[in-house]
Scaffold this active site. Structure first.
Site, PDB file in Angstrom:
ATOM      1  N   CYS A 137      41.765  33.304  36.175  1.00  0.00           N
ATOM      2  CA  CYS A 137      42.416  32.778  34.972  1.00  0.00           C
ATOM      3  C   CYS A 137      43.772  32.299  35.450  1.00  0.00           C
ATOM      4  O   CYS A 137      44.453  33.005  36.214  1.00  0.00           O
ATOM      5  CB  CYS A 137      42.572  33.887  33.931  1.00  0.00           C
ATOM      6  SG  CYS A 137      43.701  33.452  32.584  1.00  0.00           S
ATOM      7  N   THR A 138      44.177  31.108  35.022  1.00  0.00           N
ATOM      8  CA  THR A 138      45.417  30.529  35.548  1.00  0.00           C
ATOM      9  C   THR A 138      46.668  31.294  35.110  1.00  0.00           C
ATOM     10  O   THR A 138      47.741  31.096  35.673  1.00  0.00           O
ATOM     11  CB  THR A 138      45.541  29.054  35.128  1.00  0.00           C
ATOM     12  OG1 THR A 138      45.402  28.971  33.696  1.00  0.00           O
ATOM     13  CG2 THR A 138      44.471  28.210  35.792  1.00  0.00           C
ATOM     14  N   HIS A 139      46.527  32.158  34.116  1.00  0.00           N
ATOM     15  CA  HIS A 139      47.668  33.004  33.738  1.00  0.00           C
ATOM     16  C   HIS A 139      47.990  34.043  34.813  1.00  0.00           C
ATOM     17  O   HIS A 139      49.134  34.504  34.902  1.00  0.00           O
ATOM     18  CB  HIS A 139      47.375  33.753  32.427  1.00  0.00           C
ATOM     19  CG  HIS A 139      47.597  32.936  31.189  1.00  0.00           C
ATOM     20  ND1 HIS A 139      46.745  31.933  30.795  1.00  0.00           N
ATOM     21  CD2 HIS A 139      48.588  32.987  30.253  1.00  0.00           C
ATOM     22  CE1 HIS A 139      47.203  31.405  29.660  1.00  0.00           C
ATOM     23  NE2 HIS A 139      48.315  32.023  29.310  1.00  0.00           N
ATOM     24  N   GLU A 156      51.819  35.862  29.325  1.00  0.00           N
ATOM     25  CA  GLU A 156      52.599  35.135  28.307  1.00  0.00           C
ATOM     26  C   GLU A 156      53.918  35.879  28.043  1.00  0.00           C
ATOM     27  O   GLU A 156      54.979  35.271  27.922  1.00  0.00           O
ATOM     28  CB  GLU A 156      51.804  35.029  26.995  1.00  0.00           C
ATOM     29  CG  GLU A 156      50.598  34.107  27.051  1.00  0.00           C
ATOM     30  CD  GLU A 156      50.946  32.625  26.851  1.00  0.00           C
ATOM     31  OE1 GLU A 156      51.959  32.326  26.213  1.00  0.00           O
ATOM     32  OE2 GLU A 156      50.177  31.776  27.359  1.00  0.00           O
ATOM     33  N   GLY A 198      39.854  32.577  25.743  1.00  0.00           N
ATOM     34  CA  GLY A 198      38.867  33.558  26.214  1.00  0.00           C
ATOM     35  C   GLY A 198      38.117  34.242  25.094  1.00  0.00           C
ATOM     36  O   GLY A 198      37.149  34.960  25.330  1.00  0.00           O
ATOM     37  N   CYS A 244      42.714  25.532  33.276  1.00  0.00           N
ATOM     38  CA  CYS A 244      42.207  26.674  32.526  1.00  0.00           C
ATOM     39  C   CYS A 244      40.759  26.902  32.947  1.00  0.00           C
ATOM     40  O   CYS A 244      39.920  26.002  32.784  1.00  0.00           O
ATOM     41  CB  CYS A 244      42.290  26.350  31.033  1.00  0.00           C
ATOM     42  SG  CYS A 244      41.513  27.589  29.982  1.00  0.00           S
ATOM     43  N   ASN A 245      40.487  28.074  33.497  1.00  0.00           N
ATOM     44  CA  ASN A 245      39.112  28.378  33.938  1.00  0.00           C
ATOM     45  C   ASN A 245      38.171  28.455  32.744  1.00  0.00           C
ATOM     46  O   ASN A 245      37.039  27.986  32.795  1.00  0.00           O
ATOM     47  CB  ASN A 245      39.074  29.721  34.667  1.00  0.00           C
ATOM     48  CG  ASN A 245      39.843  29.710  35.974  1.00  0.00           C
ATOM     49  OD1 ASN A 245      39.273  29.576  37.036  1.00  0.00           O
ATOM     50  ND2 ASN A 245      41.157  29.845  35.905  1.00  0.00           N
ATOM     51  N   ASP A 261      46.319  23.543  29.207  1.00  0.00           N
ATOM     52  CA  ASP A 261      45.838  24.933  29.134  1.00  0.00           C
ATOM     53  C   ASP A 261      45.987  25.407  27.681  1.00  0.00           C
ATOM     54  O   ASP A 261      46.541  24.698  26.836  1.00  0.00           O
ATOM     55  CB  ASP A 261      46.656  25.833  30.089  1.00  0.00           C
ATOM     56  CG  ASP A 261      46.107  27.257  30.171  1.00  0.00           C
ATOM     57  OD1 ASP A 261      44.902  27.473  29.935  1.00  0.00           O
ATOM     58  OD2 ASP A 261      46.896  28.181  30.476  1.00  0.00           O
ATOM     59  N   SER A 262      45.522  26.627  27.439  1.00  0.00           N
ATOM     60  CA  SER A 262      45.698  27.224  26.109  1.00  0.00           C
ATOM     61  C   SER A 262      47.110  27.779  25.935  1.00  0.00           C
ATOM     62  O   SER A 262      47.566  28.019  24.821  1.00  0.00           O
ATOM     63  CB  SER A 262      44.723  28.385  25.953  1.00  0.00           C
ATOM     64  OG  SER A 262      44.999  29.347  26.969  1.00  0.00           O
TER      65      SER A 262
HETATM   66  N1  DGL Z   1      44.552  30.256  31.263  1.00  0.00           N
HETATM   67  C1  DGL Z   1      43.225  30.304  30.814  1.00  0.00           C
HETATM   68  C2  DGL Z   1      42.202  30.455  31.930  1.00  0.00           C
HETATM   69  O1  DGL Z   1      42.467  30.069  33.038  1.00  0.00           O
HETATM   70  C3  DGL Z   1      42.815  30.960  29.533  1.00  0.00           C
HETATM   71  C4  DGL Z   1      43.565  32.024  28.865  1.00  0.00           C
HETATM   72  C5  DGL Z   1      43.095  32.229  27.412  1.00  0.00           C
HETATM   73  O2  DGL Z   1      43.549  31.440  26.570  1.00  0.00           O
HETATM   74  O3  DGL Z   1      42.275  33.110  27.152  1.00  0.00           O
HETATM   75  O4  DGL Z   1      41.125  30.922  31.727  1.00  0.00           O
END
Ligand code: DGL
Length: 263
Positions: free
Chosen positions: A183-185, A152, A44, A75-76, A11-12
């Site tokens: 978004c996985t966050h 985060e 994103g 990560c989507n 992921d990012s």
């Molecule tokens: N966790 C990521 C997702 O699922 C991206 C978050 C990001 O870096 O913008 O989209």
């Protein structure tokens, strides 16, 4: 598969940990390597060609160096554009995470909210998912990087500001009965999102489905007798590293190591 599988989760930032948790809950015996590209965070807001080439380079390098058996792009934002490139370069299974529009549409009576990154809500892939699977239910889209930052921050021990969260979610609040955490966050701040949207709104994410898919691809049953290794790499020194390491250690990871590949 007879030998113990080595899974790369990418992921990012820390969002992919929400997917890791679902997979590791079912298959604790596997070895996990988590890589986050914080150097280019947030994805994103990243140019799509840069995103594709970074993910391709980082994942390709790790697959080669660490004998990876399966990759999860947790990560989507990345999955909606990089999967064809990765799959054309790798000979191992690559599992992607995309917004759970399909399951959400069978659960919604009124309207679906898609909460994701600014990039994910504009992606053609996402619009196709909606066209193909939303079953004519209205979809209210909300793209926010601030929400990603909040997740985060939470992992580093900072509380979520309820008033700020309410303001961010105000464009979809009271309009939907199902919200897709695209978004996985966001599963990391699920309780806080739920408390703003209210208990009547069902929150849906892709974590469990991904864990099931990993089990199918590795041809494995859920198992809990042993625990494998957990190693984590970052592409740049993370902010508040000490607080982050504390949270990661609690999840069973060793402290963050620097990714050897510089891009
Ligand atoms: N966790 C990521 C997702 O699922 C991206 C978050 C990001 O870096 O913008 O989209």
């Amino acid at each position: 598969m007879s030998k113990k599988a080595n899974i790369l989760i990418f992921d990012s930032g820390v969002g992919g940990l929400s997917v890791y948790k679902e997979i590791a809950k079912r298959f604790p015996q596997l070895d996990y390597l988590y890589l986050f590209d914080n150097e280019a965070y947030p994805y994103g807001e990243l140019d799509r060609d840069i995103l594709i080439s970074r993910v391709d380079a980082l994942v390709g390098y790790f697959v080669e160096q660490y004998q990876i058996d399966l990759v999860v792009i947790a990560c989507n934002t990345a999955s909606t554009i990089v999967l064809p490139t990765l799959r054309s370069h790798l000979s191992i299974p690559v599992v992607g995470v995309v917004p759970a529009i399909k399951p959400a549409s069978s659960l919604a009576n009124k309207a679906i909210g898609l909460i994701a990154t600014p990039a994910t809500v504009t992606r053609e892939y996402t619009h196709e998912l909606i066209r193909d699977f939303a079953q004519n239910k209205p979809v209210e889209m909300l793209g926010s990087t601030r929400l990603v930052d909040m997740a985060e921050e939470k992992l580093r021990g900072h509380p979520i500001n309820h008033v700020e969260l309410k303001r961010i979610l105000s464009s979809i609040n009271n309009k939907i009965d199902v919200a897709v955490l695209g978004c996985t966050h966001f599963p990391l701040i699920k309780e806080e999102i739920q408390s703003v949207l209210g208990q009547q709104v069902l929150l849906v994410d892709s974590g469990e489905a991904i864990a099931r898919r990993v089990g199918e691809l590795l041809n494995m049953e859920s198992q809990s007798e042993s625990v494998g290794q957990r190693v984590i790499y970052a592409s740049a020194p993370p902010w508040e590293e000490r607080a982050l390491n504390k949270a990661l250690n609690e999840l069973g990871f060793s402290s963050i190591q620097k990714c050897p590949l510089v891009i």
